[in-house]
Design an enzyme around this catalytic site. Structure first.
Site, PDB file in Angstrom:
ATOM      1  N   SER A 155      49.327  44.271  35.056  1.00 52.29           N
ATOM      2  CA  SER A 155      49.500  43.697  36.388  1.00 52.29           C
ATOM      3  C   SER A 155      48.329  42.781  36.682  1.00 52.29           C
ATOM      4  O   SER A 155      47.187  43.037  36.275  1.00 52.29           O
ATOM      5  CB  SER A 155      49.562  44.803  37.445  1.00 52.29           C
ATOM      6  N   TYR A 168      45.704  52.547  40.591  1.00 50.25           N
ATOM      7  CA  TYR A 168      46.835  51.821  40.010  1.00 50.25           C
ATOM      8  C   TYR A 168      46.333  50.712  39.085  1.00 50.25           C
ATOM      9  O   TYR A 168      46.822  50.558  37.952  1.00 50.25           O
ATOM     10  CB  TYR A 168      47.708  51.229  41.107  1.00 50.25           C
TER      11      TYR A 168
END
Length: 260
Positions: A155, A168
């Site tokens: 990401s 995350y």
């Protein structure tokens, strides 16, 4: 394992035309995973779709692929369970006789300031994102045929490093390390391994819990003044899986519209 009728697998899957490659996409009942499964099917791959709970959505992805003339099955498996991952690959091999491309896409996101994040949310996220992707890539390293592709979803948050995203982002940064190291471990087999790092993408993973005003504000942060769409990411994954993408190896490919 689901039966052929349950999964939507064609009864003649094992007798599909010779030479058609096979792809497995985890977490592909919706969002980026579903778009990737459909794009690879359109590219000529036979595809195994995976879900952990959304059986109806996974079956719908398979029906869409079949309606467009492709071949696909779906299989339920929680990637945080290494035994389930082995069963997922076994189901693919039984249906299609082997595998050429693995896209490790399954992931979850739990957001909170570090002081507020619960052990339960942290542990579940690491079980799926960190451990689960490892189990999938380990199995891929054992089974992907020479000349194949392995892609793990990172990401662009690893670069943005926004508040509440710490754990995350850490779980996604691991994908970049996995890909770089595995690319070296598979030397001599012509298997290209990369991490794919989307940015702000219009999926429920990103939009859930955000107001329309917040989503519009995020869109304005990109030079294109819009969120990415799952098809934008699937197109880049398609390129990495193509013959032309083979020289990209051990890299993190950012597809974020220029947000970072």
């Amino acid at each position: 394992m689901q039966t052929a009728a349950q999964t939507g697998a064609p009864q003649t899957a094992a007798r599909s035309p010779a030479g058609r490659k096979v792809a497995l996409v985890t977490g592909s009942s919706r969002g980026i995973g579903a778009a990737t499964a459909k794009r690879l099917a359109a590219d000529g791959f036979r595809v195994t779709v995976n879900c952990v709970a959304n059986r109806d959505l996974a079956a719908a992805v398979v029906r869409d692929i079949q309606a467009a003339g492709g071949e696909a099955i779906w299989e339920q498996a929680d990637v945080s369970d290494p035994r389930a991952v082995r069963r997922l690959f076994d189901a693919n091999d039984k249906a299609f006789g082997g595998i050429d491309v693995v896209v490790s896409n399954a992931g979850i996101m739990r957001l909170a300031p570090m002081r507020d994040m619960t052990d339960e949310d942290f542990n579940r996220m690491m079980d799926v994102n960190l451990k689960g992707s490892f189990y999938v890539m380990r199995e891929a390293a054992r089974r992907v045929r020479d000349g194949g592709r392995i892609i793990s979803l990172s990401s662009s948050i690893t670069q943005l490093r926004s508040p509440t995203y710490g754990p995350y982002a850490a779980s996604k940064a691991a994908q970049e390390l996995y890909a770089n190291v595995l690319a070296k471990e598979l030397e001599g087999r012509m298997i290209s391994v990369n991490a794919m790092a989307p940015g702000l993408v219009n999926t429920t993973l990103f939009t859930d819990g955000k107001t329309p005003a917040q989503i519009a504000g995020f869109a304005q942060r990109t030079p294109h003044k819009r969120l990415g769409e799952p098809a934008d990411i699937a197109g880049v994954i398609s390129l990495l899986c193509s013959t032309d993408g083979g020289w990209v190896n051990g890299q993190t490919v950012f597809a974020n519209g220029g947000v970072v």
